[in-house]
Design a protein around this motif. Structure first.
Motif, PDB file in Angstrom:
ATOM      1  N   ARG A 162       0.756  -1.205   0.164  1.00 40.63           N
ATOM      2  CA  ARG A 162      -0.029  -0.055  -0.075  1.00 40.63           C
ATOM      3  C   ARG A 162       0.922   1.199   0.030  1.00 40.63           C
ATOM      4  O   ARG A 162       2.087   1.461   0.675  1.00 40.63           O
ATOM      5  CB  ARG A 162      -0.942   0.029   1.176  1.00 40.63           C
ATOM      6  N   HIS A 163       0.390   2.132  -0.898  1.00 41.68           N
ATOM      7  CA  HIS A 163       1.299   3.413  -0.995  1.00 41.68           C
ATOM      8  C   HIS A 163       0.472   4.685  -0.318  1.00 41.68           C
ATOM      9  O   HIS A 163      -0.532   4.787  -0.735  1.00 41.68           O
ATOM     10  CB  HIS A 163       1.752   3.562  -2.497  1.00 41.68           C
ATOM     11  N   SER A 164       1.116   5.554   0.105  1.00 43.75           N
ATOM     12  CA  SER A 164       0.671   6.850   0.708  1.00 43.75           C
ATOM     13  C   SER A 164       1.682   7.811   0.106  1.00 43.75           C
ATOM     14  O   SER A 164       2.786   7.838   0.092  1.00 43.75           O
ATOM     15  CB  SER A 164       0.699   6.850   2.360  1.00 43.75           C
ATOM     16  N   ASP A 217      -3.672   7.804   0.078  1.00 42.90           N
ATOM     17  CA  ASP A 217      -3.535   6.299   0.140  1.00 42.90           C
ATOM     18  C   ASP A 217      -3.992   5.482  -1.122  1.00 42.90           C
ATOM     19  O   ASP A 217      -5.136   5.680  -1.563  1.00 42.90           O
ATOM     20  CB  ASP A 217      -4.211   5.833   1.283  1.00 42.90           C
ATOM     21  N   SER A 238      -4.181   1.738  -2.918  1.00 47.50           N
ATOM     22  CA  SER A 238      -4.046   0.111  -2.549  1.00 47.50           C
ATOM     23  C   SER A 238      -3.144  -0.647  -3.788  1.00 47.50           C
ATOM     24  O   SER A 238      -2.814   0.181  -4.856  1.00 47.50           O
ATOM     25  CB  SER A 238      -5.281  -0.529  -2.824  1.00 47.50           C
ATOM     26  N   PRO A 239      -2.231  -1.558  -3.398  1.00 51.94           N
ATOM     27  CA  PRO A 239      -1.305  -2.156  -4.415  1.00 51.94           C
ATOM     28  C   PRO A 239      -2.054  -2.571  -5.810  1.00 51.94           C
ATOM     29  O   PRO A 239      -3.387  -3.050  -5.839  1.00 51.94           O
ATOM     30  CB  PRO A 239      -0.918  -3.411  -3.616  1.00 51.94           C
ATOM     31  N   SER A 283      -3.081  -0.260  -7.809  1.00 45.70           N
ATOM     32  CA  SER A 283      -3.947   0.614  -8.139  1.00 45.70           C
ATOM     33  C   SER A 283      -3.472   1.333  -9.179  1.00 45.70           C
ATOM     34  O   SER A 283      -2.215   1.720  -9.311  1.00 45.70           O
ATOM     35  CB  SER A 283      -4.622   1.357  -7.098  1.00 45.70           C
TER      36      SER A 283
END
Length: 241
Positions: free
Chosen positions: A30-32, A63, A65-66, A68
């Motif tokens: 997950r990326h922020s 944020d 999701s993986p 996305s």
């Protein structure tokens, strides 16, 4: 976690209104991503939906999701009407809004097109269709943005030929906030693009800040982080006020 991000130029028909198109895809966990103000509004396709982003006056964390994927059109400061129509930009300040609330059934048609073909060209075609009705850009605001991008140190040094009240009204109508806020935001963006091998004090002077402490305060206020998080590597060893 990581995100592949890239920008590309708009079609010639939209060059006056659009700063760039951009896309990103999240790889791994997950990326922020911290998003900082830039004076622009974006038309964003993400997670099977279309949204309008901005204009921002402060930082925010997004944020993703993986796996996305996002594709967007970033309009130039002052060109928001092409996307918003008769909606005043200040009404959407610091918000993310479903495009359907602004465009109605036209948003549904665009979503179908973007979901079944290349997203960027679909977004551009939709904006090109709006040019005859919403393509007018206030020439004074356009000139003001150009002056700020070029490094104007303050409003006081510009002779725009109108009163402060008239200027504020026209900038708010075109951008979503006033000329002083726009100057702060565009000065920050220009500073982050600048290259200097000196320290923060030298950069502050070159970018039009009063001093290093002023630069540090502005970066913290608009980004929520210290200058070392954004400035070129050569500057990161300098002390931060």
């Amino acid at each position: 976690m990581s995100s592949d991000y890239r920008e590309w130029a708009p079609s010639p028909e939209l060059a006056e209104h659009v700063r760039c198109l951009w896309g990103s895809r999240v790889a791994g966990a997950r990326h922020s991503q911290r998003v900082i103000p830039d004076g622009c509004v974006d038309l964003l396709w993400a997670d099977g939906g279309l949204r309008v982003v901005g204009p921002d006056t402060r930082w925010r964390d997004v944020d993703a999701s993986p796996g996305s994927r996002m594709v967007a059109v970033r309009l130039r400061p002052g060109a928001a009407r092409l996307l918003l129509g008769d909606i005043a930009p200040h009404e959407l300040q610091d918000t993310t809004t479903d495009l359907a609330q602004l465009w109605g059934s036209s948003a549904d048609r665009l979503l179908d097109e973007a979901s079944t073909g290349p997203v960027g060209p679909a977004l551009e075609r939709a904006l090109c269709e709006r040019l005859p009705r919403f393509g007018e850009v206030d020439p004074l605001v356009h000139a003001l943005v150009a002056e700020f991008d070029a490094g104007a140190a303050s409003l006081a040094e510009l002779d725009l030929g109108i009163t402060d009240r008239q200027l504020r009204r026209r900038v708010v109508a075109a951008v979503g906030y006033g000329p002083k806020a726009l100057h702060r935001v565009l000065r920050l963006q220009r500073t982050l693009r600048m290259e200097t091998r000196g320290g923060l004090a030298e950069l502050a002077v070159a970018a039009g800040f009063a001093d290093q402490a002023h630069l540090s305060r502005e970066v913290r206020s608009l980004t929520g982080r210290t200058p070392s998080a954004y400035l070129p590597l050569e500057n990161r060893n300098a002390s931060v006020a």
